[in-house]
Design a protein around this motif. Structure first.
Motif, PDB file in Angstrom:
ATOM      1  N   VAL A  30       0.816  -1.204   0.000  1.00  0.00           N
ATOM      2  CA  VAL A  30       0.000   0.000   0.000  1.00  0.00           C
ATOM      3  C   VAL A  30       0.851   1.256   0.000  1.00  0.00           C
ATOM      4  CG1 VAL A  30      -1.767   1.260   1.295  1.00  0.00           C
ATOM      5  CG2 VAL A  30      -1.776  -1.228   1.275  1.00  0.00           C
ATOM      6  N   TYR A  31       0.438   2.240  -0.857  1.00  0.00           N
ATOM      7  CA  TYR A  31       0.960   3.581  -0.714  1.00  0.00           C
ATOM      8  C   TYR A  31      -0.228   4.516  -0.730  1.00  0.00           C
ATOM      9  CZ  TYR A  31       0.306   4.291  -5.749  1.00  0.00           C
ATOM     10  OH  TYR A  31      -0.218   4.419  -6.996  1.00  0.00           O
ATOM     11  N   THR A  32      -0.105   5.730  -0.218  1.00  0.00           N
ATOM     12  CA  THR A  32      -1.245   6.629  -0.134  1.00  0.00           C
ATOM     13  C   THR A  32      -0.963   7.935  -0.847  1.00  0.00           C
ATOM     14  OG1 THR A  32      -0.483   7.609   1.942  1.00  0.00           O
ATOM     15  CG2 THR A  32      -1.953   5.704   2.091  1.00  0.00           C
ATOM     16  N   VAL A  33      -2.029   8.464  -1.460  1.00  0.00           N
ATOM     17  CA  VAL A  33      -2.001   9.776  -2.082  1.00  0.00           C
ATOM     18  C   VAL A  33      -3.282  10.465  -1.671  1.00  0.00           C
ATOM     19  CG1 VAL A  33      -1.976  11.055  -4.228  1.00  0.00           C
ATOM     20  CG2 VAL A  33      -0.676   8.946  -4.058  1.00  0.00           C
ATOM     21  N   ASP A  34      -3.214  11.695  -1.180  1.00  0.00           N
ATOM     22  CA  ASP A  34      -4.410  12.401  -0.727  1.00  0.00           C
ATOM     23  C   ASP A  34      -5.110  13.045  -1.921  1.00  0.00           C
ATOM     24  OD1 ASP A  34      -4.024  11.753   1.916  1.00  0.00           O
ATOM     25  OD2 ASP A  34      -2.741  13.479   2.284  1.00  0.00           O
ATOM     26  N   ALA A  35      -6.093  12.325  -2.496  1.00  0.00           N
ATOM     27  CA  ALA A  35      -6.853  12.862  -3.618  1.00  0.00           C
ATOM     28  C   ALA A  35      -7.820  13.933  -3.119  1.00  0.00           C
ATOM     29  CB  ALA A  35      -7.619  11.748  -4.314  1.00  0.00           C
ATOM     30  N   LYS A  36      -8.260  14.802  -4.006  1.00  0.00           N
ATOM     31  CA  LYS A  36      -9.140  15.906  -3.643  1.00  0.00           C
ATOM     32  C   LYS A  36     -10.418  15.859  -4.464  1.00  0.00           C
ATOM     33  CE  LYS A  36      -5.940  17.647  -0.906  1.00  0.00           C
ATOM     34  NZ  LYS A  36      -6.099  17.672   0.551  1.00  0.00           N
ATOM     35  N   LEU A  37     -11.481  16.487  -3.910  1.00  0.00           N
ATOM     36  CA  LEU A  37     -12.772  16.568  -4.577  1.00  0.00           C
ATOM     37  C   LEU A  37     -13.127  18.026  -4.840  1.00  0.00           C
ATOM     38  CD1 LEU A  37     -14.806  14.050  -2.384  1.00  0.00           C
ATOM     39  CD2 LEU A  37     -13.889  13.644  -4.667  1.00  0.00           C
ATOM     40  N   ASP A  38     -13.854  18.296  -5.951  1.00  0.00           N
ATOM     41  CA  ASP A  38     -14.342  19.639  -6.221  1.00  0.00           C
ATOM     42  C   ASP A  38     -15.341  20.062  -5.159  1.00  0.00           C
ATOM     43  OD1 ASP A  38     -12.980  20.428  -8.562  1.00  0.00           O
ATOM     44  OD2 ASP A  38     -14.256  19.130  -9.771  1.00  0.00           O
ATOM     45  N   THR A  39     -15.324  21.364  -4.828  1.00  0.00           N
ATOM     46  CA  THR A  39     -16.289  21.909  -3.870  1.00  0.00           C
ATOM     47  C   THR A  39     -17.354  22.746  -4.561  1.00  0.00           C
ATOM     48  OG1 THR A  39     -15.032  23.940  -3.503  1.00  0.00           O
ATOM     49  CG2 THR A  39     -14.469  22.026  -2.143  1.00  0.00           C
ATOM     50  N   GLY A  40     -17.120  23.104  -5.835  1.00  0.00           N
ATOM     51  CA  GLY A  40     -18.064  23.945  -6.550  1.00  0.00           C
ATOM     52  C   GLY A  40     -17.701  25.411  -6.508  1.00  0.00           C
ATOM     53  N   SER A  41     -16.951  25.819  -5.483  1.00  0.00           N
ATOM     54  CA  SER A  41     -16.585  27.233  -5.350  1.00  0.00           C
ATOM     55  C   SER A  41     -15.087  27.465  -5.443  1.00  0.00           C
ATOM     56  CB  SER A  41     -17.094  27.774  -4.010  1.00  0.00           C
ATOM     57  OG  SER A  41     -16.525  27.052  -2.923  1.00  0.00           O
ATOM     58  N   VAL A  42     -14.291  26.404  -5.284  1.00  0.00           N
ATOM     59  CA  VAL A  42     -12.836  26.551  -5.307  1.00  0.00           C
ATOM     60  C   VAL A  42     -12.307  26.217  -6.696  1.00  0.00           C
ATOM     61  CG1 VAL A  42     -10.646  25.749  -4.349  1.00  0.00           C
ATOM     62  CG2 VAL A  42     -12.649  25.981  -2.867  1.00  0.00           C
ATOM     63  N   THR A  43     -11.558  27.150  -7.293  1.00  0.00           N
ATOM     64  CA  THR A  43     -10.878  26.908  -8.564  1.00  0.00           C
ATOM     65  C   THR A  43      -9.436  27.359  -8.426  1.00  0.00           C
ATOM     66  OG1 THR A  43     -11.267  29.077  -9.571  1.00  0.00           O
ATOM     67  CG2 THR A  43     -13.027  27.432  -9.776  1.00  0.00           C
ATOM     68  N   PHE A  44      -8.624  27.086  -9.429  1.00  0.00           N
ATOM     69  CA  PHE A  44      -7.225  27.496  -9.396  1.00  0.00           C
ATOM     70  C   PHE A  44      -7.090  29.016  -9.332  1.00  0.00           C
ATOM     71  CE2 PHE A  44      -3.158  28.589 -11.377  1.00  0.00           C
ATOM     72  CZ  PHE A  44      -2.295  27.822 -10.633  1.00  0.00           C
ATOM     73  N   LEU A  45      -8.091  29.736  -9.891  1.00  0.00           N
ATOM     74  CA  LEU A  45      -8.012  31.200  -9.912  1.00  0.00           C
ATOM     75  C   LEU A  45      -8.126  31.813  -8.524  1.00  0.00           C
ATOM     76  CD1 LEU A  45     -10.173  31.995 -13.089  1.00  0.00           C
ATOM     77  CD2 LEU A  45      -7.677  31.963 -12.859  1.00  0.00           C
ATOM     78  N   ASN A  46      -8.938  31.192  -7.635  1.00  0.00           N
ATOM     79  CA  ASN A  46      -9.074  31.774  -6.291  1.00  0.00           C
ATOM     80  C   ASN A  46      -8.341  30.975  -5.208  1.00  0.00           C
ATOM     81  OD1 ASN A  46     -10.773  29.569  -5.656  1.00  0.00           O
ATOM     82  ND2 ASN A  46     -12.614  30.694  -6.296  1.00  0.00           N
ATOM     83  N   ASP A  47      -7.720  29.840  -5.591  1.00  0.00           N
ATOM     84  CA  ASP A  47      -6.964  29.048  -4.620  1.00  0.00           C
ATOM     85  C   ASP A  47      -5.877  28.272  -5.364  1.00  0.00           C
ATOM     86  OD1 ASP A  47      -5.946  27.470  -2.633  1.00  0.00           O
ATOM     87  OD2 ASP A  47      -7.835  26.481  -2.114  1.00  0.00           O
ATOM     88  N   ALA A  48      -4.768  28.900  -5.615  1.00  0.00           N
ATOM     89  CA  ALA A  48      -3.688  28.293  -6.415  1.00  0.00           C
ATOM     90  C   ALA A  48      -2.992  27.151  -5.685  1.00  0.00           C
ATOM     91  CB  ALA A  48      -2.657  29.352  -6.805  1.00  0.00           C
ATOM     92  N   THR A  49      -3.206  27.037  -4.363  1.00  0.00           N
ATOM     93  CA  THR A  49      -2.561  25.961  -3.600  1.00  0.00           C
ATOM     94  C   THR A  49      -3.443  24.726  -3.479  1.00  0.00           C
ATOM     95  OG1 THR A  49      -3.414  26.687  -1.456  1.00  0.00           O
ATOM     96  CG2 THR A  49      -1.349  27.704  -2.227  1.00  0.00           C
ATOM     97  N   GLY A  50      -4.747  24.861  -3.744  1.00  0.00           N
ATOM     98  CA  GLY A  50      -5.661  23.736  -3.599  1.00  0.00           C
ATOM     99  C   GLY A  50      -6.022  23.431  -2.156  1.00  0.00           C
ATOM    100  N   ALA A  51      -5.687  24.345  -1.236  1.00  0.00           N
ATOM    101  CA  ALA A  51      -5.929  24.086   0.185  1.00  0.00           C
ATOM    102  C   ALA A  51      -7.420  23.973   0.505  1.00  0.00           C
ATOM    103  CB  ALA A  51      -5.304  25.203   1.034  1.00  0.00           C
TER     104      ALA A  51
END
Length: 334
Positions: A30-51
């Motif tokens: 096993v190895y792990t990678v923290d995948a992310k899900l869209d929130t509907g309001s967060v895009t690269f334009l307003n959150d370049a870090t994906g936090a």
């Protein structure tokens, strides 16, 4: 996203993140990678870090699939099943099933081992669900253990969250299908990879030997060639799936072309007004590790016809390769 890693030979087999081992004979790595899900309001334009993106996980830390990459076979041979289950470095967050945490009877080592066969347990938890995860796992193994330990018969439960909280526990859904990936591949490929490594070394050694080593060279050659005469087997990630979400694992002779189809019955063909019983046909090639993962999705016109059916549709998944064939029954969900 949490994944199961598997060894690679000379080539690369492209796979989706999909599964957990069906038995303790195919110990997961096993190895792990923290995948992310869209929130509907967060895009690269307003959150370049994906936090601000949401994590794709069921939130459980530890008590998941055991990582046998840190427990090589010779090293763990003297260890008991309980010692392997509790080995600190082997703990992961990967969970292929729903669980109920915070209940002493369900975290008991004896109960966790009771539903698993063999001396190499694959899971450090007891599933809290009545159905198989579609990975070769058998609810008939854990349901009696849960009933004896807690008095809850999972086969009759309709609300698993309430059944868990009534015991004072916290319910956790299983990791999503994309998060519990490739042990369908690992389950089929890991033994094959070990075979490839062993036979390749034997073949290389035999080729460097003197002419008097003909018997050893012949044995290695015969074993190596056996990799190209494997039976054809088709397995589904789930035997009940949406028409656009079918995933099949095909194992067989390396580099052989393979055709995978989905067929409806004659009765369903007439009822749905389909031009053919065959609603999906995919051409692919079995990879150099002896397996290929194939997505089965009908075209738009067929999907539209299937959408008219409000009841489950029985189908058959066929695989044909090199004169061999295999099939499996399945159901399309409405």
């Amino acid at each position: 996203m949490k994944r199961i890693n598997y060894p690679r030979a000379a080539g690369v087999l492209a796979v989706l993140a999909l599964a957990i081992p069906a038995s303790a004979t195919a110990e997961p790595g096993v190895y792990t990678v923290d995948a992310k899900l869209d929130t509907g309001s967060v895009t690269f334009l307003n959150d370049a870090t994906g936090a601000g993106l949401l994590p794709q996980t069921n939130g459980v830390t530890g008590s998941g699939v055991l990582n046998y990459k840190v427990l090589p076979s010779a090293y763990r041979a003297p260890a008991t099943a309980e010692e392997k289950r509790t080995y600190p470095a082997a703990q992961t967050d990967v969970q292929a099933h729903a669980t109920c945490s915070g209940v002493a009877a369900l975290t008991s080592g004896a109960n966790i081992l009771a539903w698993q066969t063999g001396n190499d347990p694959s899971y450090n938890y007891i599933p809290w669900q009545k159905a198989s995860a579609g990975l070769g796992d058998d609810p008939g193994k854990w349901i009696p253990v849960v009933k004896t330990a807690t008095g809850v018969d999972l086969s009759t439960v309709s609300n698993f969250t309430t059944a868990c909280t009534d015991l004072g526990g916290a319910y956790h859904a299983a990791d999503t299908a994309s998060a519990i990936a490739s042990s369908l591949i690992a389950n089929a490929v890991t033994p094959l990879q070990k075979q490839i490594d062993t036979l390749t070394k034997a073949k290389t050694t035999a080729e460097k030997a003197s002419a008097t080593d003909k018997a050893a060279r012949k044995l290695a050659e015969e074993g190596y060639q056996a990799l190209f005469a494997r039976p054809l087997i088709v397995t589904l990630a789930a035997k009940r799936f949406a028409p656009s979400a079918g995933v099949a694992l095909v194992t067989g002779s390396v580099t052989d072309p393979v055709v995978v189809t989905i067929e409806v019955t004659k009765k369903q063909k007439r009822a749905l007004g389909l031009p053919s019983r065959e609603i999906v046909a995919v051409n692919d090639e079995i990879g150099d590790q002896g397996a290929v993962l194939i997505t089965l999705k009908p075209d738009k016109a067929t999907l539209k016809a299937l959408a008219k059916r409000k009841r489950p549709i029985p189908v058959t998944v066929h695989a044909v390769s090199g004169g061999l064939q295999d099939s499996i029954k399945a159901t399309l969900k409405p």
